[in-house]
Design a protein around this motif. Structure first.
Motif, PDB file in Angstrom:
ATOM      1  N   LEU A   1       0.835  -1.184   0.000  1.00 18.41           N
ATOM      2  CA  LEU A   1       0.000   0.000   0.000  1.00 18.41           C
ATOM      3  C   LEU A   1       0.876   1.242   0.000  1.00 18.41           C
ATOM      4  O   LEU A   1       1.683   1.416   0.900  1.00 18.41           O
ATOM      5  CB  LEU A   1      -0.885   0.010   1.250  1.00 18.41           C
ATOM      6  N   ASN A   2       0.746   2.077  -1.003  1.00 17.98           N
ATOM      7  CA  ASN A   2       1.278   3.426  -1.065  1.00 17.98           C
ATOM      8  C   ASN A   2       2.786   3.562  -1.081  1.00 17.98           C
ATOM      9  O   ASN A   2       3.437   3.465  -0.053  1.00 17.98           O
ATOM     10  CB  ASN A   2       0.722   4.257   0.088  1.00 17.98           C
ATOM     11  N   ALA A   3       3.319   3.853  -2.223  1.00 14.25           N
ATOM     12  CA  ALA A   3       4.716   4.241  -2.321  1.00 14.25           C
ATOM     13  C   ALA A   3       4.877   5.699  -1.925  1.00 14.25           C
ATOM     14  O   ALA A   3       5.934   6.108  -1.470  1.00 14.25           O
ATOM     15  CB  ALA A   3       5.239   4.025  -3.743  1.00 14.25           C
ATOM     16  N   GLY A   4       3.854   6.483  -2.074  1.00 10.60           N
ATOM     17  CA  GLY A   4       3.855   7.853  -1.589  1.00 10.60           C
ATOM     18  C   GLY A   4       4.530   8.843  -2.507  1.00 10.60           C
ATOM     19  O   GLY A   4       4.773   8.587  -3.676  1.00 10.60           O
ATOM     20  N   VAL A  27       1.229   8.272   4.839  1.00  8.74           N
ATOM     21  CA  VAL A  27       0.872   7.426   5.987  1.00  8.74           C
ATOM     22  C   VAL A  27      -0.630   7.146   6.020  1.00  8.74           C
ATOM     23  O   VAL A  27      -1.052   5.996   6.093  1.00  8.74           O
ATOM     24  CB  VAL A  27       1.328   8.068   7.318  1.00  8.74           C
ATOM     25  N   MET A  28      -1.425   8.180   5.959  1.00  7.53           N
ATOM     26  CA  MET A  28      -2.865   7.985   6.133  1.00  7.53           C
ATOM     27  C   MET A  28      -3.501   7.230   4.978  1.00  7.53           C
ATOM     28  O   MET A  28      -4.466   6.487   5.192  1.00  7.53           O
ATOM     29  CB  MET A  28      -3.560   9.322   6.372  1.00  7.53           C
ATOM     30  N   THR A  29      -2.987   7.383   3.765  1.00  4.96           N
ATOM     31  CA  THR A  29      -3.556   6.595   2.668  1.00  4.96           C
ATOM     32  C   THR A  29      -3.294   5.110   2.891  1.00  4.96           C
ATOM     33  O   THR A  29      -4.168   4.277   2.627  1.00  4.96           O
ATOM     34  CB  THR A  29      -3.012   7.033   1.297  1.00  4.96           C
ATOM     35  N   ALA A  30      -2.115   4.773   3.399  1.00  3.74           N
ATOM     36  CA  ALA A  30      -1.830   3.369   3.717  1.00  3.74           C
ATOM     37  C   ALA A  30      -2.726   2.890   4.854  1.00  3.74           C
ATOM     38  O   ALA A  30      -3.292   1.791   4.800  1.00  3.74           O
ATOM     39  CB  ALA A  30      -0.362   3.194   4.085  1.00  3.74           C
ATOM     40  N   ALA A  31      -2.886   3.717   5.884  1.00  2.46           N
ATOM     41  CA  ALA A  31      -3.742   3.348   7.013  1.00  2.46           C
ATOM     42  C   ALA A  31      -5.189   3.147   6.573  1.00  2.46           C
ATOM     43  O   ALA A  31      -5.856   2.188   6.996  1.00  2.46           O
ATOM     44  CB  ALA A  31      -3.659   4.423   8.102  1.00  2.46           C
ATOM     45  N   ASN A  32      -5.678   4.017   5.711  1.00  2.00           N
ATOM     46  CA  ASN A  32      -7.053   3.875   5.204  1.00  2.00           C
ATOM     47  C   ASN A  32      -7.209   2.593   4.392  1.00  2.00           C
ATOM     48  O   ASN A  32      -8.234   1.912   4.484  1.00  2.00           O
ATOM     49  CB  ASN A  32      -7.442   5.090   4.363  1.00  2.00           C
ATOM     50  N   GLY A  33      -6.204   2.265   3.596  1.00  2.00           N
ATOM     51  CA  GLY A  33      -6.248   1.026   2.819  1.00  2.00           C
ATOM     52  C   GLY A  33      -6.253  -0.207   3.709  1.00  2.00           C
ATOM     53  O   GLY A  33      -7.016  -1.155   3.471  1.00  2.00           O
ATOM     54  N   ALA A  36      -9.548  -0.719   5.324  1.00  2.00           N
ATOM     55  CA  ALA A  36     -10.567  -1.194   4.385  1.00  2.00           C
ATOM     56  C   ALA A  36     -10.472  -2.699   4.129  1.00  2.00           C
ATOM     57  O   ALA A  36     -11.500  -3.361   3.954  1.00  2.00           O
ATOM     58  CB  ALA A  36     -10.457  -0.435   3.059  1.00  2.00           C
ATOM     59  N   VAL A  37      -9.261  -3.247   4.081  1.00  2.00           N
ATOM     60  CA  VAL A  37      -9.111  -4.660   3.693  1.00  2.00           C
ATOM     61  C   VAL A  37      -8.910  -5.616   4.868  1.00  2.00           C
ATOM     62  O   VAL A  37      -9.176  -6.811   4.742  1.00  2.00           O
ATOM     63  CB  VAL A  37      -7.952  -4.851   2.690  1.00  2.00           C
ATOM     64  N   LEU A  38      -8.458  -5.113   5.999  1.00  2.00           N
ATOM     65  CA  LEU A  38      -8.104  -5.997   7.114  1.00  2.00           C
ATOM     66  C   LEU A  38      -9.278  -6.823   7.663  1.00  2.00           C
ATOM     67  O   LEU A  38      -9.108  -8.028   7.905  1.00  2.00           O
ATOM     68  CB  LEU A  38      -7.419  -5.208   8.232  1.00  2.00           C
ATOM     69  N   SER A  46      -6.723 -15.195   6.084  1.00  2.00           N
ATOM     70  CA  SER A  46      -5.650 -15.204   5.089  1.00  2.00           C
ATOM     71  C   SER A  46      -5.573 -13.853   4.397  1.00  2.00           C
ATOM     72  O   SER A  46      -6.566 -13.140   4.295  1.00  2.00           O
ATOM     73  CB  SER A  46      -5.845 -16.309   4.054  1.00  2.00           C
ATOM     74  N   GLY A  47      -4.392 -13.552   3.934  1.00  2.00           N
ATOM     75  CA  GLY A  47      -4.168 -12.315   3.202  1.00  2.00           C
ATOM     76  C   GLY A  47      -2.754 -11.827   3.418  1.00  2.00           C
ATOM     77  O   GLY A  47      -2.015 -12.347   4.258  1.00  2.00           O
ATOM     78  N   GLN A  48      -2.393 -10.845   2.626  1.00  2.00           N
ATOM     79  CA  GLN A  48      -1.061 -10.266   2.717  1.00  2.00           C
ATOM     80  C   GLN A  48      -1.185  -8.758   2.539  1.00  2.00           C
ATOM     81  O   GLN A  48      -1.786  -8.288   1.585  1.00  2.00           O
ATOM     82  CB  GLN A  48      -0.154 -10.850   1.625  1.00  2.00           C
ATOM     83  N   ILE A  49      -0.617  -8.035   3.480  1.00  2.00           N
ATOM     84  CA  ILE A  49      -0.588  -6.582   3.410  1.00  2.00           C
ATOM     85  C   ILE A  49       0.867  -6.178   3.233  1.00  2.00           C
ATOM     86  O   ILE A  49       1.712  -6.499   4.065  1.00  2.00           O
ATOM     87  CB  ILE A  49      -1.161  -5.943   4.691  1.00  2.00           C
ATOM     88  N   ALA A  50       1.159  -5.482   2.143  1.00  2.00           N
ATOM     89  CA  ALA A  50       2.503  -4.984   1.878  1.00  2.00           C
ATOM     90  C   ALA A  50       2.491  -3.469   2.038  1.00  2.00           C
ATOM     91  O   ALA A  50       1.779  -2.765   1.318  1.00  2.00           O
ATOM     92  CB  ALA A  50       2.958  -5.369   0.476  1.00  2.00           C
ATOM     93  N   ILE A  51       3.256  -2.990   2.997  1.00  2.00           N
ATOM     94  CA  ILE A  51       3.331  -1.564   3.284  1.00  2.00           C
ATOM     95  C   ILE A  51       4.635  -1.037   2.699  1.00  2.00           C
ATOM     96  O   ILE A  51       5.714  -1.495   3.073  1.00  2.00           O
ATOM     97  CB  ILE A  51       3.262  -1.316   4.808  1.00  2.00           C
ATOM     98  N   VAL A  52       4.520  -0.079   1.784  1.00  2.00           N
ATOM     99  CA  VAL A  52       5.704   0.471   1.119  1.00  2.00           C
ATOM    100  C   VAL A  52       6.166   1.709   1.867  1.00  2.00           C
ATOM    101  O   VAL A  52       5.474   2.729   1.900  1.00  2.00           O
ATOM    102  CB  VAL A  52       5.419   0.810  -0.355  1.00  2.00           C
TER     103      VAL A  52
END
Length: 167
Positions: A1-4, A27-33, A36-38, A46-52
């Motif tokens: 989520l979000n390279a920014g 930061v907040m765009t990643a947090a909002n994403g 939404a999906v968590l 199951s799932g994978q969250i990648a924080i950039v």
């Protein structure tokens, strides 16, 4: 989520408004994403969250008070979420790229050590997300090693080395 995004902000031009804008974008765009999906990921276990984030989040760098602060926040958030979600079936991954040749980095007027072609960075990221199990994905590894070593130094050594390296 979000390279920014990055807007150079020399210390003499420090602006709370610029800091707020970059924290919102990075930061907040990643947090909002994540918000939404968590819930769905937790429900199906199951799932994978990648924080950039960025290697710039490892320590203070010239003109990066706002950008670096946001990336440091993302690193901390990813670490905390990894601990909190352990055993839930949701994997949290932290992506810390260095300099990747893009139209954004083409505008930089400072040294960019180990500048990596975008195709090589994309291949490294894809491979790590698809097949890897490590929490942190870094590239280029040479620059990541330097930045990790710098953050271990005491400030009387850190500041002169960073100043010398960045001019």
């Amino acid at each position: 989520l979000n390279a920014g995004t990055h807007r150079p902000m020399p210390g003499r031009d420090f602006s709370a408004a610029t800091l707020r804008q970059l924290l919102e974008a990075n930061v907040m765009t990643a947090a909002n994403g994540i918000e939404a999906v968590l819930p769905a990921m937790l429900a199906r276990r199951s799932g994978q969250i990648a924080i950039v984030a960025s290697l710039a989040g490892y320590g203070g760098l010239p003109t990066a008070a706002a950008y670096g602060a946001g990336k440091a926040a993302l690193i901390n958030m990813a670490e905390a979420l990894r601990l909190d979600l352990e055993g839930s079936g949701v994997a949290v991954r932290l992506v810390n790229p260095g300099f990747v040749k893009t139209p954004l980095t083409d505008r930089n007027r400072f040294p960019m050590p180990f500048l990596m072609p975008v195709e090589a960075a994309a291949a490294r990221l894809w491979q790590a997300l698809e097949y890897g199990r490590q929490f942190e994905i870094v590239f280029p590894w040479q620059f990541a090693l330097i930045m990790k070593a710098l953050r271990l130094l005491p400030y009387p050594a850190y500041f002169p080395l960073v100043r010398r390296a960045t001019g």
